[in-house]
Every structure is written in C-alpha cells, then in structure tokens.
Design a protein around this motif. Structure first.
Motif, short mmCIF file in Angstrom:
data_model
loop_
_atom_site.label_atom_id
_atom_site.label_comp_id
_atom_site.label_asym_id
_atom_site.label_seq_id
_atom_site.Cartn_x
_atom_site.Cartn_y
_atom_site.Cartn_z
N GLU A 63 30.38 34.02 42.36
CA GLU A 63 31.58 34.73 42.80
C GLU A 63 32.24 33.93 43.91
OE1 GLU A 63 32.16 38.88 45.17
OE2 GLU A 63 30.71 38.89 43.53
N TYR A 64 33.56 33.74 43.79
CA TYR A 64 34.31 32.95 44.76
C TYR A 64 35.52 33.75 45.23
CZ TYR A 64 31.72 29.52 42.06
OH TYR A 64 30.73 28.86 41.39
N GLU A 65 35.73 33.80 46.53
CA GLU A 65 36.92 34.44 47.06
C GLU A 65 38.05 33.41 47.08
OE1 GLU A 65 38.00 36.35 51.24
OE2 GLU A 65 36.59 37.55 50.05
N ILE A 66 39.23 33.83 46.65
CA ILE A 66 40.37 32.94 46.60
C ILE A 66 41.56 33.59 47.29
CG2 ILE A 66 39.67 31.68 44.53
CD1 ILE A 66 41.49 33.53 42.90
N THR A 67 42.43 32.77 47.84
CA THR A 67 43.63 33.26 48.51
C THR A 67 44.81 32.39 48.11
OG1 THR A 67 42.31 33.98 50.40
CG2 THR A 67 44.68 33.82 50.74
N LYS A 68 45.91 33.04 47.78
CA LYS A 68 47.14 32.33 47.49
C LYS A 68 48.30 33.24 47.90
CE LYS A 68 49.27 29.27 44.30
NZ LYS A 68 48.81 28.03 43.79
N ASP A 69 49.25 32.69 48.62
CA ASP A 69 50.40 33.45 49.09
C ASP A 69 49.97 34.73 49.81
OD1 ASP A 69 52.03 31.51 47.88
OD2 ASP A 69 52.04 32.62 45.98
N ASN A 70 48.99 34.61 50.68
CA ASN A 70 48.44 35.72 51.47
C ASN A 70 47.84 36.84 50.63
OD1 ASN A 70 49.03 34.52 53.97
ND2 ASN A 70 51.15 35.24 53.84
N GLN A 71 47.56 36.57 49.36
CA GLN A 71 46.89 37.53 48.48
C GLN A 71 45.45 37.07 48.26
OE1 GLN A 71 48.27 40.37 47.05
NE2 GLN A 71 50.08 39.99 48.29
N THR A 72 44.51 37.96 48.45
CA THR A 72 43.10 37.63 48.26
C THR A 72 42.63 38.22 46.94
OG1 THR A 72 42.73 37.63 50.64
CG2 THR A 72 40.79 37.83 49.25
N SER A 73 41.85 37.45 46.23
CA SER A 73 41.27 37.89 44.95
C SER A 73 39.92 37.20 44.80
CB SER A 73 42.21 37.53 43.79
OG SER A 73 41.73 38.12 42.60
N LYS A 74 39.34 37.30 43.61
CA LYS A 74 38.05 36.67 43.36
C LYS A 74 38.04 36.01 41.99
CE LYS A 74 35.23 39.33 46.45
NZ LYS A 74 33.98 40.00 46.68
N ILE A 75 37.21 35.01 41.89
CA ILE A 75 36.86 34.41 40.61
C ILE A 75 35.40 34.73 40.36
CG2 ILE A 75 36.43 32.24 39.39
CD1 ILE A 75 38.80 31.03 40.89
N TYR A 76 35.12 35.27 39.19
CA TYR A 76 33.75 35.53 38.75
C TYR A 76 33.46 34.54 37.62
CZ TYR A 76 34.45 39.91 41.24
OH TYR A 76 34.71 40.85 42.20
N HIS A 77 32.40 33.77 37.78
CA HIS A 77 32.06 32.71 36.83
C HIS A 77 30.66 33.01 36.28
CE1 HIS A 77 31.55 28.04 36.29
NE2 HIS A 77 31.60 28.69 35.15
N TYR A 78 30.59 33.34 35.00
CA TYR A 78 29.35 33.76 34.34
C TYR A 78 28.86 32.65 33.40
CZ TYR A 78 31.67 38.30 35.22
OH TYR A 78 32.34 39.37 35.77
N ASP A 79 27.56 32.53 33.29
CA ASP A 79 26.98 31.64 32.29
C ASP A 79 26.07 32.50 31.40
OD1 ASP A 79 25.55 29.83 30.74
OD2 ASP A 79 25.39 28.36 32.35
N LEU A 80 26.49 32.71 30.16
CA LEU A 80 25.75 33.60 29.26
C LEU A 80 24.75 32.87 28.37
CD1 LEU A 80 28.62 36.01 28.17
CD2 LEU A 80 27.18 36.05 30.20
N TYR A 81 24.59 31.58 28.56
CA TYR A 81 23.63 30.81 27.76
C TYR A 81 22.23 31.35 28.04
CZ TYR A 81 21.98 26.66 25.29
OH TYR A 81 21.42 25.81 24.37
#
Length: 141
Positions: A63-81
């Motif tokens: 899980e990574y927190e990201i910010t762009k144009d003063n907006q905060t969101s997240k990236i969730y990166h899954y590995d289902l192998y």
C-alpha cells in the motif's frame, strides 16, 4: 466496453498511465507472463505521483500513499500468484472497497469473481513484443 492497444517501450509508459487515469474504473487486473512488466507498470503509474513501489511478491499487498494537486489517495498493489485461498480472496475483496487505485498482478485468477460481485475493472494484458517493448491491451469490463 472499450479496447485500447498500445505498443510502448518502458520509457513510454507515462502515456499509458495518463490513459489509465481517464478510465472509469480504478481497479486494474494485470495479466502477463513472468517478467512481462506488470510491476514495472505499477512503478511507472506511482512515479507520476512521486511515489516509489516494490513488488508485493512476498507480502501479498503493498500500500502506497500518493498525493497530487493537494489530493491524497492510495495505490494498492496485489500479487495473486500462488494466492488462492479463501482468506486471500476475502482480504482482496475487503481492500477493493477502499478508495484508491488497485493493481492486481495475476488478476485473471479472480476476474470472474469480480464480475459476479459487480466490480468494474480494466484488464491490462501485457505481451512482450521485443526485448525492450511491450504491447498493452486495455479492456474495460
């Protein structure tokens, strides 16, 4: 449902990521052989938000927190192998309720379940064309 096709070198992924940001869905199933560039695509996407990523191979979900144009969101990166237990699926479906961008490597493993549960997603198939270029096929479901 639309299909978009791109043939890009790794240094051209910014254009693909810009297209991904315009899609209705924020859930991306990444489909491709080992070494096809699934994690590389996630890294390129995160780089647009000045975030750094790593492959979730041994942790299942990063899980990574990201910010762009003063907006905060997240990236969730899954590995289902090799992650096919009911507990893994339950955890995935719970996480998919969270706001943010979700990248599921080997996502074809749960594609039918996502469809059955009414999730909207985009499937990105990655095919190696040459040593340093790939074909990316985006299909929105």
């Amino acid at each position: 449902m639309g299909i978009k096709k791109f043939c890009l070198k790794e240094d051209g992924l910014e254009a693909l990521c810009a297209v991904m940001l315009t899609l209705e869905s924020k859930i991306f199933l990444l489909v491709g052989d080992v070494g096809s560039g699934k994690s590389t695509l996630v890294q390129a996407f995160a780089k647009g938000f000045s975030a750094r990523t790593s492959s979730p191979s041994f942790s299942f979900i990063n899980e990574y927190e990201i910010t762009k144009d003063n907006q905060t969101s997240k990236i969730y990166h899954y590995d289902l192998y090799f992650k096919d237990s009911p507990m893994h699926f339950l955890e995935i479906f719970e996480c998919l309720q969270n706001e943010g961008f979700h990248f599921l490597e080997w996502g074809e493993a749960i594609e039918s379940h996502l469809t059955d549960m009414g999730f909207k997603f985009a499937k990105i198939k990655i095919v190696e064309k040459e040593k340093d270029s790939r074909v990316y096929i985006i299909e929105e479901a």
